[in-house]
Write a protein that holds these residues in place. Structure first.
Motif, mmCIF file in Angstrom:
data_model
loop_
_atom_site.group_PDB
_atom_site.id
_atom_site.type_symbol
_atom_site.label_atom_id
_atom_site.label_comp_id
_atom_site.label_asym_id
_atom_site.label_seq_id
_atom_site.Cartn_x
_atom_site.Cartn_y
_atom_site.Cartn_z
ATOM 1 N N ASP A 136 0.689 -1.177 -0.110
ATOM 2 C CA ASP A 136 -0.043 -0.033 -0.099
ATOM 3 C C ASP A 136 0.656 1.370 -0.286
ATOM 4 O OD1 ASP A 136 0.865 0.286 2.739
ATOM 5 O OD2 ASP A 136 -1.057 -0.176 3.477
ATOM 6 N N GLY A 137 2.346 1.151 -0.191
ATOM 7 C CA GLY A 137 3.042 2.299 -0.339
ATOM 8 C C GLY A 137 3.901 2.758 0.759
ATOM 9 N N PHE A 138 3.597 2.096 1.908
ATOM 10 C CA PHE A 138 4.300 2.563 3.402
ATOM 11 C C PHE A 138 5.894 2.042 3.021
ATOM 12 C CE2 PHE A 138 5.937 1.651 7.442
ATOM 13 C CZ PHE A 138 5.741 2.665 8.214
ATOM 14 N N ARG A 139 6.595 2.808 3.415
ATOM 15 C CA ARG A 139 8.158 2.433 3.409
ATOM 16 C C ARG A 139 8.858 3.163 4.731
ATOM 17 N NH1 ARG A 139 9.634 4.637 -2.831
ATOM 18 N NH2 ARG A 139 8.047 3.109 -3.637
ATOM 19 N N THR A 140 9.895 2.216 4.926
ATOM 20 C CA THR A 140 10.676 2.326 6.153
ATOM 21 C C THR A 140 12.249 1.987 5.984
ATOM 22 O OG1 THR A 140 10.860 2.296 8.305
ATOM 23 C CG2 THR A 140 9.935 0.440 7.455
ATOM 24 N N VAL A 182 11.524 -6.948 19.537
ATOM 25 C CA VAL A 182 11.156 -6.152 18.370
ATOM 26 C C VAL A 182 10.029 -5.194 19.179
ATOM 27 C CG1 VAL A 182 9.936 -5.907 16.097
ATOM 28 C CG2 VAL A 182 11.299 -7.980 16.669
ATOM 29 N N THR A 183 10.562 -3.698 19.052
ATOM 30 C CA THR A 183 9.504 -2.912 19.577
ATOM 31 C C THR A 183 8.807 -2.086 18.452
ATOM 32 O OG1 THR A 183 11.217 -2.556 21.624
ATOM 33 C CG2 THR A 183 9.551 -1.160 21.296
ATOM 34 N N ILE A 184 7.635 -2.093 18.382
ATOM 35 C CA ILE A 184 6.778 -1.375 17.357
ATOM 36 C C ILE A 184 6.124 -0.131 17.701
ATOM 37 C CG2 ILE A 184 5.013 -1.687 15.621
ATOM 38 C CD1 ILE A 184 5.444 -4.728 16.159
ATOM 39 N N HIS A 185 6.663 1.001 17.130
ATOM 40 C CA HIS A 185 6.155 2.244 17.325
ATOM 41 C C HIS A 185 4.967 2.865 16.537
ATOM 42 C CE1 HIS A 185 10.084 2.360 19.978
ATOM 43 N NE2 HIS A 185 10.413 2.200 18.656
ATOM 44 N N ASP A 186 4.732 2.136 15.282
ATOM 45 C CA ASP A 186 3.760 2.767 14.514
ATOM 46 C C ASP A 186 2.791 1.926 14.454
ATOM 47 O OD1 ASP A 186 2.202 3.302 12.170
ATOM 48 O OD2 ASP A 186 3.775 4.039 11.077
ATOM 49 N N PRO A 187 1.573 2.127 14.905
ATOM 50 C CA PRO A 187 0.538 1.388 14.783
ATOM 51 C C PRO A 187 -0.181 0.589 13.567
ATOM 52 C CG PRO A 187 -0.566 3.414 15.320
ATOM 53 C CD PRO A 187 1.006 3.577 15.179
ATOM 54 N N GLN A 188 0.145 1.415 12.561
ATOM 55 C CA GLN A 188 -0.071 1.393 11.093
ATOM 56 C C GLN A 188 0.819 0.089 10.377
ATOM 57 O OE1 GLN A 188 -3.298 2.202 10.295
ATOM 58 N NE2 GLN A 188 -3.207 3.297 12.318
ATOM 59 N N ALA A 189 2.020 0.044 10.916
ATOM 60 C CA ALA A 189 2.696 -0.889 10.316
ATOM 61 C C ALA A 189 2.309 -2.321 10.586
ATOM 62 C CB ALA A 189 4.192 -0.746 11.059
ATOM 63 N N ASP A 190 2.304 -3.004 9.217
ATOM 64 C CA ASP A 190 2.034 -4.416 9.137
ATOM 65 C C ASP A 190 2.878 -5.326 9.974
ATOM 66 O OD1 ASP A 190 1.372 -7.009 8.153
ATOM 67 O OD2 ASP A 190 0.761 -6.256 6.474
ATOM 68 N N ARG A 191 2.536 -5.974 11.165
ATOM 69 C CA ARG A 191 3.139 -6.636 11.863
ATOM 70 C C ARG A 191 3.851 -7.988 11.165
ATOM 71 N NH1 ARG A 191 1.757 -2.219 13.870
ATOM 72 N NH2 ARG A 191 1.559 -2.290 16.297
ATOM 73 N N ARG A 192 2.855 -8.412 9.974
ATOM 74 C CA ARG A 192 3.399 -9.656 9.240
ATOM 75 C C ARG A 192 4.681 -9.117 8.493
ATOM 76 N NH1 ARG A 192 -1.697 -10.243 5.811
ATOM 77 N NH2 ARG A 192 -1.094 -8.079 5.630
#
Length: 192
Positions: free
Chosen positions: A113-117, A167-177
């Motif tokens: 969906d275009g999310f990049r990190t 693994v610490t996740i800060h962005d609620p929208q980031a796909d966990r898979r």
């Protein structure tokens, strides 16, 4: 675990099981006290394959797929890996930035969906020591950011025989898979 419950997870634990010819990993949720929670994925990666393909199963019975990633080409220093969900539908990709990784390992992660990190080793000192010594057990820390804000981090804990990552996740929208696939890949592919 359904996708909405998975997306609510903020801390995951990745543990490597010690074996001679296969890399084995368990990915679990973290309980509030930091101990192991529910298993999310079980992984077996055969070593010495020319074209990497890794399937993440829901548990060690290997009866249900969680996700999978596969290299687009045979042994490529800057290879791109496509990530698919349990149905085989593409959900994103990750690739190593070969030029930047000469000093500090750098990875790019993208969703469909275009999310990049972009993630990079935090310490250049640890990165250089790991490259020019046989101290592969040293802990390291990757920070993945997008537009200057943290998305997630992967921290390797100090262990001699079995790698363990938080693994610490800060962005609620980031796909966990995608994050789970990337976290496993950091151990499984990092030495290549």
């Amino acid at each position: 675990m359904d996708l909405s419950t998975l997306q609510a997870q903020q801390t995951l634990i990745v543990k490597q099981r010690f074996t001679m010819m296969i890399n084995r990993y368990e990915v679990r949720t973290a309980t509030p006290d930091g101990s192991d929670g529910t298993m999310l994925a079980f992984v077996e990666q055969k070593r010495m394959k020319l074209k990497e393909e890794v399937t993440l199963f829901r548990d060690d019975t290997k009866s249900e797929v969680f996700a999978a990633f596969k290299a687009r080409s045979v042994i490529d220093l800057g290879a791109t890996y496509d990530v698919k969900d349990h149905n085989g539908t593409p959900i994103g990709l990750f690739k190593k930035d070969f030029a930047k990784s000469l000093l500090r390992s750098t990875w790019h992660l993208e969703s469909t969906d275009g999310f990049r990190t972009t993630g990079q080793e935090r310490s250049i000192f640890v990165a250089l020591v790991r490259r020019f010594s046989d101290l592969s057990f040293l802990p390291y820390h990757f920070d993945f950011v997008a537009s200057g804000r943290p998305v997630f981090s992967v921290e390797k804990k100090f262990k001699l025989f079995r790698d363990k990552y938080t693994v610490t996740i800060h962005d609620p929208q980031a796909d966990r898979r995608l994050i789970v696939a990337m976290a496993v890949a950091l151990d499984a592919l990092q030495g290549r």
